[in-house]
Each structure stands twice: as structure tokens, then as C-alpha cells.
Design a protein around this motif. Sequence first.
Motif, PDB file in Angstrom:
ATOM      1  N   VAL A  36       1.102  -3.557 -12.729  1.00 53.90           N
ATOM      2  CA  VAL A  36       1.716  -3.065 -11.455  1.00 53.90           C
ATOM      3  C   VAL A  36       3.284  -3.369 -11.462  1.00 53.90           C
ATOM      4  O   VAL A  36       3.803  -2.375 -11.216  1.00 53.90           O
ATOM      5  N   ALA A  37       3.717  -4.514 -11.676  1.00 57.83           N
ATOM      6  CA  ALA A  37       5.119  -4.753 -11.780  1.00 57.83           C
ATOM      7  C   ALA A  37       5.904  -3.789 -12.753  1.00 57.83           C
ATOM      8  O   ALA A  37       6.886  -3.250 -12.607  1.00 57.83           O
ATOM      9  N   GLN A  38       5.002  -3.469 -13.956  1.00 55.12           N
ATOM     10  CA  GLN A  38       5.519  -2.887 -14.971  1.00 55.12           C
ATOM     11  C   GLN A  38       5.742  -1.585 -14.802  1.00 55.12           C
ATOM     12  O   GLN A  38       6.665  -0.659 -14.902  1.00 55.12           O
ATOM     13  N   GLY A  39       4.760  -0.831 -13.795  1.00 61.79           N
ATOM     14  CA  GLY A  39       4.805   0.566 -13.299  1.00 61.79           C
ATOM     15  C   GLY A  39       5.857   0.645 -12.496  1.00 61.79           C
ATOM     16  O   GLY A  39       6.502   1.780 -12.271  1.00 61.79           O
TER      17      GLY A  39
ATOM     18  N   LEU B 189       7.700  -8.102  -2.734  1.00 66.62           N
ATOM     19  CA  LEU B 189       6.857  -9.085  -3.305  1.00 66.62           C
ATOM     20  C   LEU B 189       5.605  -8.534  -3.786  1.00 66.62           C
ATOM     21  O   LEU B 189       4.972  -7.492  -2.924  1.00 66.62           O
ATOM     22  N   VAL B 190       4.892  -8.736  -4.942  1.00 66.72           N
ATOM     23  CA  VAL B 190       3.736  -8.460  -5.595  1.00 66.72           C
ATOM     24  C   VAL B 190       2.819  -9.519  -5.633  1.00 66.72           C
ATOM     25  O   VAL B 190       3.218 -10.520  -6.080  1.00 66.72           O
ATOM     26  N   ALA B 191       1.934  -9.493  -4.681  1.00 68.00           N
ATOM     27  CA  ALA B 191       0.985 -10.845  -4.531  1.00 68.00           C
ATOM     28  C   ALA B 191      -0.365 -10.428  -5.130  1.00 68.00           C
ATOM     29  O   ALA B 191      -1.091  -9.468  -4.653  1.00 68.00           O
TER      30      ALA B 191
ATOM     31  N   VAL C 255       3.278  -5.796  -1.960  1.00 66.68           N
ATOM     32  CA  VAL C 255       1.994  -5.089  -2.502  1.00 66.68           C
ATOM     33  C   VAL C 255       0.960  -6.161  -2.626  1.00 66.68           C
ATOM     34  O   VAL C 255       1.208  -7.350  -3.184  1.00 66.68           O
ATOM     35  N   CYS C 256      -0.129  -6.031  -2.030  1.00 65.72           N
ATOM     36  CA  CYS C 256      -1.208  -6.799  -1.998  1.00 65.72           C
ATOM     37  C   CYS C 256      -2.519  -6.545  -3.089  1.00 65.72           C
ATOM     38  O   CYS C 256      -2.886  -5.246  -2.844  1.00 65.72           O
ATOM     39  N   LEU C 257      -2.676  -7.312  -3.642  1.00 66.93           N
ATOM     40  CA  LEU C 257      -3.652  -7.130  -4.866  1.00 66.93           C
ATOM     41  C   LEU C 257      -4.904  -8.110  -4.729  1.00 66.93           C
ATOM     42  O   LEU C 257      -4.656  -9.494  -5.126  1.00 66.93           O
TER      43      LEU C 257
ATOM     44  N   ALA D 194       1.961  -1.343   0.142  1.00 60.97           N
ATOM     45  CA  ALA D 194       0.421  -0.825  -0.722  1.00 60.97           C
ATOM     46  C   ALA D 194      -0.472  -1.968  -1.123  1.00 60.97           C
ATOM     47  O   ALA D 194      -0.040  -3.215  -1.045  1.00 60.97           O
ATOM     48  N   GLY D 195      -1.640  -1.649  -1.149  1.00 64.15           N
ATOM     49  CA  GLY D 195      -2.657  -2.686  -1.547  1.00 64.15           C
ATOM     50  C   GLY D 195      -3.538  -2.002  -2.466  1.00 64.15           C
ATOM     51  O   GLY D 195      -3.799  -1.049  -2.743  1.00 64.15           O
TER      52      GLY D 195
END
Length: 266
Positions: free
Chosen positions: A24-27, A56-58, A86-88, A116-117
Amino acid sequence: MDIQSVKVAYFSPTGTSKTVAQAVAQGIGLNNVQQIDITQPGARKQPLKVASNDLLVAAVPVYAGRVPGLLMGWLQSIEADNTPCVCLAVYGNREFDDALLELKETLEKQGCKAVAGAGYIGEHSFSAEDTPIAVSRPDENDLKHARAFGAKIKEKLDSLASADQIPALEVPGNHPYKEMGGGISADFIEVSEACTQCGICEDLCPTNAIDYENDVMVDVDSCIRCCACIKGCPENARSMKASKVKEIAKWLSDNCKEPKQPVNFL
Ligand SMILES: Cc1cc2nc3c(=O)[nH]c(=O)nc-3n(C[C@H](O)[C@H](O)[C@H](O)COP(=O)(O)O)c2cc1C
């Protein structure tokens, strides 16, 4: 929105949540990316402070339909300042139930604003040769999906002037959250003679439940059944013995065969 850096935080004993978070971070495609791996106990002692121009991507694995309980202390110590997040939720092809909602609400209480999630599928921690469950997920298609999701998140961020403009994010889940499954014995691991006492299992354990110099077995009171020690053993010396956990693995293998697909909310 002007995002200066992306902080990618994950708890990932068997590596699938980490892989999804990184895709996701790469995108998202920004250059300044910092990895915050909170899998090991020492890392969960470092508090996280994020600014309004961070993203923050978690990512967390789903445990019994919830955010793993041992993460709550660290999550609730995050200091955020209207920080987009971003919640994953990464789950083993059964369901993610209330975990995504719980992650989003927990981060929002700390001052984040969910932009986003998503729910992504990872090989189930309990998957084994005789009880395969979502083997090798996330696969190439999942990762392609995750990168495309990242690109859509970037577009959304670019279309907003500030975090105050982020509309409330709806994700599935219920209140009260699903009851934490308790009472399943963590005495489910056996160690064969192939064990060389290399100590890798001790290093992989997210709860310090293995002290291999004294005993290659896990301390069942600290074990969270994440299976990092089983999956990470270079000698394949660790496996599930006949136990309640093994019965659950069998049930999941028989009943969660149909591959689920990632879902995005943004
Ligand atoms: C104790 C425990 C409970 C789990 N509960 C669920 C669940 O409720 N639903 C599900 O689909 N997968 C469940 N899983 C599977 C994990 O969510 C999944 O394998 C995830 O990809 C593991 O993430 P990791 O590779 O980052 O450790 C559970 C795994 C463990 C260890």
C-alpha cells in the motif's frame, strides 16, 4: 494535502500484514517512508508521535475478529495531530469482523483522521501442510490490488486541502466489538528432534514466550498463538500437536476454502 512523510506501522508475526502495508505504501508513492515494526516487545515500548503532515499507514492481523489485544497499549499511546491514517486489517480468509472498525476507532481516538481502510487476506497463521488455509496470500494479485489502493489514497489526499476536509470514513463492523475469544489453551506446539536450538524462534516471538536456553517450548501463559515460531523455524522442527488450536486449523481449512478478495473503503 501536503504529506511530508509516510509512517508504515505494522505488527506482523508471520509477515503478511507487513507485506500488505508495504505494498500500500509503495502505491502511495511518496519518497519519505519510515517503517515502524512493532512486532517485537521492545518496539512496542517506543511511543509514536505523528504530525499533521505525516500519513500513518497501520496494519494489524485480525485475531478472533479483533485487533490483537497486546497492541492496545501501544496504539493508545500514539500521539497524533489530525494526522491522516490508513487502516489495514489482514485476515486469514475467514472474516475480519470488527477488527477494521476497532483499528480505525482506536487511531481516531488518538487524534488520527481515517482517510482509507481495507481488509486484505494473508495466509492463516494456523495454516500447515495438512491444514492449508489461504496459502501464499497475499499473492501477486493481492499486492497489485494493494498498490492500486495506495495510488487511490494518494489521489484522495491530493484532492483535499487539509485533514479537516476528510469525510467520515465508513467501515464494516459492530458495537460492541466481538467478544475476545478466550480459554483456548496455548499448549499446542511440539518440537521435534530436528531442533538445533539456534534461537531463531526466540527472536521471532512477539511476546518473549520462548527462552530457548532453558527450554525450547513456549511459555503457554505468554503465547498468543501467532505461530511465528512454527513458520519461522529453519529446520521445520516446530509444529502443531493434537490440540484445540489444531482442531480450529482443521475447521478453517475445511470451511474457509473459497478465496476471499480484498475490500477497500475510501
Ligand atoms: C490467534 C489468532 C486468531 C486469528 N483470528 C482470525 C480471524 O478471526 N479471522 C481470520 O480470518 N483470520 C484470523 N487469524 C489469521 C490471521 O489474521 C492471518 O493469518 C494474518 O494474515 C496473520 O498476519 P501476520 O502474517 O502479519 O502475522 C488469526 C490468527 C491468530 C494467530
